[in-house]
Scaffold this motif. Sequence first.
Motif, PDB file in Angstrom:
ATOM      1  N   PHE A 137      51.791  24.274 -30.684  1.00 14.99           N
ATOM      2  CA  PHE A 137      53.081  23.851 -30.140  1.00 14.99           C
ATOM      3  C   PHE A 137      54.231  24.650 -30.750  1.00 14.99           C
ATOM      4  O   PHE A 137      55.172  25.020 -30.055  1.00 14.99           O
ATOM      5  CB  PHE A 137      53.308  22.346 -30.355  1.00 14.99           C
ATOM      6  N   LYS A 138      54.154  24.929 -32.032  1.00 14.07           N
ATOM      7  CA  LYS A 138      55.211  25.709 -32.679  1.00 14.07           C
ATOM      8  C   LYS A 138      55.343  27.085 -32.040  1.00 14.07           C
ATOM      9  O   LYS A 138      56.463  27.563 -31.813  1.00 14.07           O
ATOM     10  CB  LYS A 138      54.929  25.848 -34.175  1.00 14.07           C
ATOM     11  N   ILE A 139      54.237  27.709 -31.745  1.00  8.34           N
ATOM     12  CA  ILE A 139      54.256  29.032 -31.102  1.00  8.34           C
ATOM     13  C   ILE A 139      54.839  28.926 -29.696  1.00  8.34           C
ATOM     14  O   ILE A 139      55.705  29.712 -29.306  1.00  8.34           O
ATOM     15  CB  ILE A 139      52.835  29.639 -31.061  1.00  8.34           C
ATOM     16  N   MET A 140      54.375  27.943 -28.935  1.00  4.21           N
ATOM     17  CA  MET A 140      54.867  27.769 -27.565  1.00  4.21           C
ATOM     18  C   MET A 140      56.374  27.489 -27.558  1.00  4.21           C
ATOM     19  O   MET A 140      57.113  28.048 -26.744  1.00  4.21           O
ATOM     20  CB  MET A 140      54.113  26.626 -26.881  1.00  4.21           C
ATOM     21  N   GLU A 141      56.812  26.623 -28.452  1.00  5.62           N
ATOM     22  CA  GLU A 141      58.226  26.267 -28.509  1.00  5.62           C
ATOM     23  C   GLU A 141      59.090  27.479 -28.869  1.00  5.62           C
ATOM     24  O   GLU A 141      60.133  27.714 -28.251  1.00  5.62           O
ATOM     25  CB  GLU A 141      58.438  25.138 -29.526  1.00  5.62           C
ATOM     26  N   ARG A 142      58.645  28.258 -29.835  1.00 11.13           N
ATOM     27  CA  ARG A 142      59.406  29.445 -30.250  1.00 11.13           C
ATOM     28  C   ARG A 142      59.515  30.446 -29.115  1.00 11.13           C
ATOM     29  O   ARG A 142      60.596  30.973 -28.839  1.00 11.13           O
ATOM     30  CB  ARG A 142      58.746  30.082 -31.471  1.00 11.13           C
ATOM     31  N   ARG A 143      58.404  30.713 -28.444  1.00  7.46           N
ATOM     32  CA  ARG A 143      58.428  31.675 -27.339  1.00  7.46           C
ATOM     33  C   ARG A 143      59.295  31.195 -26.180  1.00  7.46           C
ATOM     34  O   ARG A 143      60.046  31.963 -25.578  1.00  7.46           O
ATOM     35  CB  ARG A 143      57.007  31.956 -26.861  1.00  7.46           C
ATOM     36  N   LEU A 144      59.182  29.916 -25.860  1.00  8.95           N
ATOM     37  CA  LEU A 144      59.991  29.360 -24.777  1.00  8.95           C
ATOM     38  C   LEU A 144      61.471  29.391 -25.143  1.00  8.95           C
ATOM     39  O   LEU A 144      62.314  29.723 -24.310  1.00  8.95           O
ATOM     40  CB  LEU A 144      59.546  27.932 -24.460  1.00  8.95           C
ATOM     41  N   PHE A 145      61.783  29.082 -26.394  1.00 11.43           N
ATOM     42  CA  PHE A 145      63.181  29.110 -26.808  1.00 11.43           C
ATOM     43  C   PHE A 145      63.759  30.517 -26.679  1.00 11.43           C
ATOM     44  O   PHE A 145      64.907  30.687 -26.234  1.00 11.43           O
ATOM     45  CB  PHE A 145      63.354  28.594 -28.241  1.00 11.43           C
ATOM     46  N   THR A 146      62.978  31.515 -27.037  1.00 14.88           N
ATOM     47  CA  THR A 146      63.443  32.900 -26.896  1.00 14.88           C
ATOM     48  C   THR A 146      63.739  33.216 -25.439  1.00 14.88           C
ATOM     49  O   THR A 146      64.803  33.770 -25.110  1.00 14.88           O
ATOM     50  CB  THR A 146      62.396  33.883 -27.463  1.00 14.88           C
ATOM     51  N   ILE A 151      63.650  24.002 -35.181  1.00 14.83           N
ATOM     52  CA  ILE A 151      63.544  24.330 -36.606  1.00 14.83           C
ATOM     53  C   ILE A 151      62.941  23.153 -37.377  1.00 14.83           C
ATOM     54  O   ILE A 151      62.115  23.342 -38.275  1.00 14.83           O
ATOM     55  CB  ILE A 151      64.922  24.734 -37.183  1.00 14.83           C
ATOM     56  N   ALA A 152      63.333  21.938 -37.021  1.00 16.81           N
ATOM     57  CA  ALA A 152      62.752  20.758 -37.685  1.00 16.81           C
ATOM     58  C   ALA A 152      61.245  20.706 -37.450  1.00 16.81           C
ATOM     59  O   ALA A 152      60.469  20.453 -38.386  1.00 16.81           O
ATOM     60  CB  ALA A 152      63.427  19.480 -37.189  1.00 16.81           C
ATOM     61  N   PHE A 153      60.815  20.951 -36.207  1.00 15.04           N
ATOM     62  CA  PHE A 153      59.378  20.974 -35.927  1.00 15.04           C
ATOM     63  C   PHE A 153      58.698  22.120 -36.667  1.00 15.04           C
ATOM     64  O   PHE A 153      57.601  21.965 -37.198  1.00 15.04           O
ATOM     65  CB  PHE A 153      59.111  21.108 -34.424  1.00 15.04           C
ATOM     66  N   LYS A 154      59.341  23.270 -36.705  1.00 10.43           N
ATOM     67  CA  LYS A 154      58.769  24.447 -37.371  1.00 10.43           C
ATOM     68  C   LYS A 154      58.428  24.145 -38.829  1.00 10.43           C
ATOM     69  O   LYS A 154      57.409  24.581 -39.349  1.00 10.43           O
ATOM     70  CB  LYS A 154      59.761  25.610 -37.296  1.00 10.43           C
ATOM     71  N   HIS A 155      59.307  23.384 -39.489  1.00 11.60           N
ATOM     72  CA  HIS A 155      59.112  23.050 -40.903  1.00 11.60           C
ATOM     73  C   HIS A 155      58.483  21.666 -41.100  1.00 11.60           C
ATOM     74  O   HIS A 155      58.539  21.117 -42.201  1.00 11.60           O
ATOM     75  CB  HIS A 155      60.440  23.147 -41.643  1.00 11.60           C
ATOM     76  N   ASP A 156      57.919  21.112 -40.026  1.00  8.94           N
ATOM     77  CA  ASP A 156      57.268  19.792 -40.070  1.00  8.94           C
ATOM     78  C   ASP A 156      58.201  18.709 -40.613  1.00  8.94           C
ATOM     79  O   ASP A 156      57.796  17.849 -41.387  1.00  8.94           O
ATOM     80  CB  ASP A 156      55.975  19.854 -40.889  1.00  8.94           C
ATOM     81  N   ARG A 157      59.448  18.735 -40.168  1.00 10.48           N
ATOM     82  CA  ARG A 157      60.430  17.757 -40.615  1.00 10.48           C
ATOM     83  C   ARG A 157      61.020  16.937 -39.483  1.00 10.48           C
ATOM     84  O   ARG A 157      62.098  16.362 -39.622  1.00 10.48           O
ATOM     85  CB  ARG A 157      61.556  18.461 -41.376  1.00 10.48           C
TER      86      ARG A 157
END
Length: 140
Positions: A43-52, A103-109
């Motif tokens: 999910f972190k990868i998908m979210e980052r790519r979609l955000f870009t 960013i919160a998800f990226k850092h598990d927060r």
Amino acid sequence: MLWLKALHIIFVVTWFAGLFYLPRLFVYHAGLKPAEVADRERFKIMERRLFTMMTVGGVLAVLFGGATLGQAPGFLQTGWMHAKLTLVAGLIGYHVWCYRLLIAFKHDRNQRSERWFRGFNEVPTLFLFGIVILVVVKPF
């Protein structure tokens, strides 16, 4: 001017595609169980790519919209355009909020529930309705 307007619309669609789908990914990400580590990383990868992708769409939508306004500055004298630009500013704020959540998800927060994200996911729809109605109906 028609090319600028067409490109503006294309990138608005691109931007909104991301604004509709990224919060949906957040819904699913927030619903994962602690043991689902591999899914969390996916999910972190998908979210980052979609955000870009949605950021590129948003920037280009704003640039081509600004270029269109530069070709037709009279629109800046209309109330509906002022209202539309206000909604666009709110949409940019929502985009930034999505980044902070990413960013919160990226850092598990992440501190928000799956249910909260379901409501958050509906916000772009309100912006879309408002913007389209203003552009088509021009009520002011």
